[in-house]
Design a protein around this motif. Structure first.
Motif, mmCIF file in Angstrom:
data_model
loop_
_atom_site.group_PDB
_atom_site.id
_atom_site.type_symbol
_atom_site.label_atom_id
_atom_site.label_comp_id
_atom_site.label_asym_id
_atom_site.label_seq_id
_atom_site.Cartn_x
_atom_site.Cartn_y
_atom_site.Cartn_z
ATOM 1 N N UNK A 1 0.832 -1.203 0.000
ATOM 2 C CA UNK A 1 0.000 0.000 0.000
ATOM 3 C C UNK A 1 0.869 1.256 0.000
ATOM 4 N N UNK A 2 1.913 1.230 0.802
ATOM 5 C CA UNK A 2 2.795 2.396 0.894
ATOM 6 C C UNK A 2 3.569 2.617 -0.402
ATOM 7 N N UNK A 3 4.081 1.532 -0.992
ATOM 8 C CA UNK A 3 4.875 1.662 -2.214
ATOM 9 C C UNK A 3 4.043 2.155 -3.387
ATOM 10 N N UNK A 4 2.793 1.778 -3.444
ATOM 11 C CA UNK A 4 1.967 2.081 -4.617
ATOM 12 C C UNK A 4 1.013 3.251 -4.393
ATOM 13 N N UNK A 5 1.077 3.841 -3.226
ATOM 14 C CA UNK A 5 0.278 5.039 -2.987
ATOM 15 C C UNK A 5 -1.198 4.779 -2.812
ATOM 16 N N UNK A 6 -1.569 3.591 -2.350
ATOM 17 C CA UNK A 6 -2.973 3.270 -2.117
ATOM 18 C C UNK A 6 -3.413 3.758 -0.746
ATOM 19 N N UNK A 7 -4.719 3.962 -0.604
ATOM 20 C CA UNK A 7 -5.305 4.167 0.711
ATOM 21 C C UNK A 7 -5.544 2.801 1.352
ATOM 22 N N UNK A 8 -5.518 2.771 2.678
ATOM 23 C CA UNK A 8 -5.760 1.508 3.375
ATOM 24 C C UNK A 8 -7.193 1.051 3.098
ATOM 25 N N UNK A 9 -7.398 -0.203 2.693
ATOM 26 C CA UNK A 9 -8.753 -0.669 2.377
ATOM 27 C C UNK A 9 -9.666 -0.631 3.597
ATOM 28 N N UNK A 10 -10.960 -0.426 3.334
ATOM 29 C CA UNK A 10 -11.973 -0.545 4.391
ATOM 30 C C UNK A 10 -12.307 -2.025 4.497
ATOM 31 N N UNK A 11 -11.581 -2.728 5.366
ATOM 32 C CA UNK A 11 -11.671 -4.187 5.409
ATOM 33 C C UNK A 11 -13.102 -4.641 5.702
ATOM 34 N N UNK A 12 -13.514 -5.665 4.939
ATOM 35 C CA UNK A 12 -14.895 -6.127 5.039
ATOM 36 C C UNK A 12 -14.998 -7.556 4.520
ATOM 37 N N UNK A 13 -16.032 -8.257 4.995
ATOM 38 C CA UNK A 13 -16.359 -9.592 4.465
ATOM 39 C C UNK A 13 -17.543 -9.460 3.510
ATOM 40 N N UNK A 14 -17.722 -10.464 2.666
ATOM 41 C CA UNK A 14 -18.797 -10.423 1.679
ATOM 42 C C UNK A 14 -19.602 -11.721 1.749
ATOM 43 N N UNK A 15 -20.934 -11.617 1.569
ATOM 44 C CA UNK A 15 -21.778 -12.816 1.679
ATOM 45 C C UNK A 15 -21.376 -13.860 0.650
ATOM 46 N N UNK A 16 -21.230 -15.097 1.117
ATOM 47 C CA UNK A 16 -20.672 -16.153 0.267
ATOM 48 C C UNK A 16 -21.470 -17.440 0.410
ATOM 49 N N UNK A 17 -21.726 -18.096 -0.712
ATOM 50 C CA UNK A 17 -22.315 -19.436 -0.731
ATOM 51 C C UNK A 17 -21.328 -20.379 -1.407
ATOM 52 N N UNK A 18 -21.056 -21.496 -0.751
ATOM 53 C CA UNK A 18 -20.087 -22.464 -1.259
ATOM 54 C C UNK A 18 -20.802 -23.617 -1.959
ATOM 55 N N UNK A 19 -20.264 -24.036 -3.098
ATOM 56 C CA UNK A 19 -20.834 -25.129 -3.884
ATOM 57 C C UNK A 19 -19.737 -26.136 -4.199
ATOM 58 N N UNK A 20 -20.147 -27.375 -4.406
ATOM 59 C CA UNK A 20 -19.192 -28.436 -4.744
ATOM 60 C C UNK A 20 -19.938 -29.554 -5.458
ATOM 61 N N UNK A 21 -19.473 -29.905 -6.656
ATOM 62 C CA UNK A 21 -20.101 -30.995 -7.413
ATOM 63 C C UNK A 21 -20.116 -32.286 -6.599
ATOM 64 N N UNK A 22 -19.078 -32.496 -5.793
ATOM 65 C CA UNK A 22 -18.958 -33.726 -5.017
ATOM 66 C C UNK A 22 -19.609 -33.624 -3.647
ATOM 67 N N UNK A 23 -20.135 -32.446 -3.296
ATOM 68 C CA UNK A 23 -20.861 -32.283 -2.049
ATOM 69 C C UNK A 23 -20.011 -32.336 -0.799
ATOM 70 N N UNK A 24 -18.689 -32.166 -0.912
ATOM 71 C CA UNK A 24 -17.800 -32.255 0.244
ATOM 72 C C UNK A 24 -17.465 -30.879 0.815
ATOM 73 N N UNK A 25 -17.145 -29.929 -0.052
ATOM 74 C CA UNK A 25 -16.704 -28.611 0.385
ATOM 75 C C UNK A 25 -17.753 -27.527 0.189
ATOM 76 N N UNK A 26 -18.967 -27.943 -0.117
ATOM 77 C CA UNK A 26 -20.047 -26.987 -0.325
ATOM 78 C C UNK A 26 -21.338 -27.728 -0.629
#
Length: 527
Positions: free
Chosen positions: A88-113
């Motif tokens: 962030x410092x090297x590239x001149x970015x502002x510090x991100x407003x850290x946040x989570x985002x709503x997520x749904x997990x899927x898996x064809x094999x039904x193991x990880x979602x």
């Protein structure tokens, strides 16, 4: 996080003294589709995560395949690590407003979602032939199998339905020839072998019910953020054709299920195809034409499609022409093909008088990219050399405990977990076979000739053969070998030779009779 401003989603920028170059992806131009390319380790995954965050913040649902297993971090709030602070410092970015985002997990094999399923009928013969790697002739036979099932009102829901249908068509090929054309036993065998290989890879879990409702991908949470749908694809990638077929089926479902809406202020769904080269590798021309058609027309359904791959040459020209938003990470020109890819990428991006695009592509660092996005008039903007904005969510995978929590608290929890096996082609054909057996036995019993009966109802004894007169000659010797003459205690050398010749003739005649009978049964004889 890619911040949201009036101009759109800020995905990259570069500070040059007092001036700053900023690249905004306009939401109303997201359905012009896009392409993210670059060599391994150049930052494509971070770009993908930042874009997904931006769309989610706008209230746009997102679907993406997690090939490496590290995109699930979008479900957790990020943190300022030492490495991130340095960037962030090297590239001149502002510090991100850290946040989570709503997520749904899927898996064809039904193991990880949550399990993802489709019926065999819904997938269709074209995509299934691609999955099974069938040639043109075998694909034609598979289409006939589907046609016969439709005409007979048989549901093809899961793998055992299709296997049973193929077996039935193969066993009764002669009866279908006049109406549907020749059905090769070799082609049926190739289809069955392909199905067996898919089953061994676990692909049979993809087929069945309840089938995925595509509307479940298009959800928002209580705060208005779009749900990010992540498909666990690390294991699925071990079966590349299954992976590619699944994604193509989903895109086709979106195309067929969604109504025409024209150009919207923001898309209804954004679809990211990671490892996009697998969609086109060894694909038949008819399938590529189908993909091109869907990509071109799905825009009017409010769906944006972004292809993610290492090399722009992986995408056919007919599809590449539909992709208006470009993010090009570094390419390494180590081989002639790499050099061709660099030139191709440079030629397809809008030229910037102050930037040598071809040279810049080989000089880009990690997290740096050449970006050209659609402007308000639908024109590609000048290509700019910029740094991608870091995500506000966690970079890297989540823990098994976090994954379990996401699955149990999901809005679709419990909807797809239990498979349903209703009556379909397998059960119908099994019942048909069971009904045939008694009928065939009864017919065989009726066709058998009745033995002569005495008045008491018992079978008459067989008549004793008449004794052959002595010295019967050559014909009598042949008759002896075929079972019609009396046994003799001794035979001369000449008689033995005659008997041997007659035996050979008898065996050859028998073989010709058997071949004729089997040929007429199997339909394999040619004239």
């Amino acid at each position: 996080m890619a911040s949201i401003q009036d101009e759109g989603i800020l995905i990259a920028q570069h500070a040059a003294g007092k001036s700053a170059v900023q690249c905004f992806l306009r939401p109303d131009k997201a359905n012009r589709h896009g392409l993210i390319t670059g060599a391994t380790g150049t930052g494509k995954t971070i770009t993908l995560q930042s874009l997904a965050e931006g769309f989610s913040a706008l209230g746009v649902p997102v679907f993406m395949a997690d090939v490496k297993g590290d995109l699930t971090g979008i479900s957790q709030k990020g943190a300022l690590t030492e490495k991130l602070a340095k960037v962030i410092k090297e590239r001149g970015f502002e510090e991100p407003a850290f946040s989570a985002f709503p997520t749904t997990l899927w898996d064809v094999f039904g193991k990880q979602g949550h399990p993802v399923r489709a019926t065999v009928s819904d997938l269709g013969p074209l995509l299934l032939a691609r999955m099974l790697n069938l040639n043109e002739t075998q694909a034609g036979v598979l289409q006939l199998v589907f046609k016969i099932a439709d005409d007979d009102g048989l549901l093809l829901l899961d793998m055992k339905d299709l296997r049973a249908m193929c077996q039935d068509v193969g066993d009764n090929a002669a009866s279908y020839t006049t109406e549907y054309g020749n059905i090769s036993a070799a082609s049926i065998g190739a289809i069955q072998r392909g199905l067996m290989q898919i089953e061994e890879q676990g692909g049979d879990q993809f087929f069945g019910e309840p089938m995925l409702n595509i509307e479940d991908f298009m959800q928002t949470d209580g705060s208005g953020k779009g749900v990010v749908n992540i498909l666990a694809a690390d294991k699925l990638m071990q079966s590349p054709r299954l992976y590619a077929t699944f994604l193509l089926w989903m895109l086709s479902e979106l195309f067929e299920a969604l109504p025409e809406v024209g150009d919207l202020d923001k898309p209804k769904l954004v679809f990211f195809f990671d490892e996009a080269h697998l969609l086109f590798a060894d694909a038949p021309k008819v399938l590529i034409e189908r993909i091109e058609l869907v990509v071109r027309l799905v825009r009017s359904k409010g769906v944006g499609v972004f292809f993610v791959t290492q090399n722009p040459l992986d995408i056919p020209d007919s599809v590449l022409a539909q992709l208006g938003n470009r993010v090009q990470h570094a390419l390494r020109a180590f081989t002639p093909r790499d050099q061709k890819a660099v030139k191709s990428a440079a030629d397809t991006m809008r030229a910037n008088p102050g930037l040598d695009v071809a040279t810049a592509i080989t000089e880009l660092g990690v997290g740096e990219a050449l970006v050209s996005l659609m402007d308000e008039k639908g024109r590609p903007s000048l290509t700019e050399r910029v740094f991608v904005i870091p995500p506000a969510s966690q970079i890297g995978p989540i823990t098994p405990e976090q994954r379990k929590t996401l699955i149990t608290e999901s809005i679709v929890a419990g909807v797809y977990e239990k498979a349903v096996d209703r009556e379909s082609a397998f059960e119908a054909l099994k019942g048909r076979t069971q009904n045939r057996a008694p009928a065939a036995a009864e017919a065989e019993s009726d066709a058998a000739p009745a033995a002569p009966r005495t008045r008491a109802g018992r079978a008459a004894p067989a008549a004793e053969p008449e004794a052959a007169p002595a010295g019967g000659g050559i014909l009598d010797s042949i008759g002896d070998m075929l079972g019609g003459g009396a046994r003799r205690s001794r035979a001369s050398v000449g008689e033995q030779l005659i008997k041997s010749a007659a035996s050979s003739i008898g065996r050859e005649v028998g073989r010709q009779i058997i071949r004729g009978v089997l040929g007429s049964i199997l339909g394999g004889s040619k004239r």
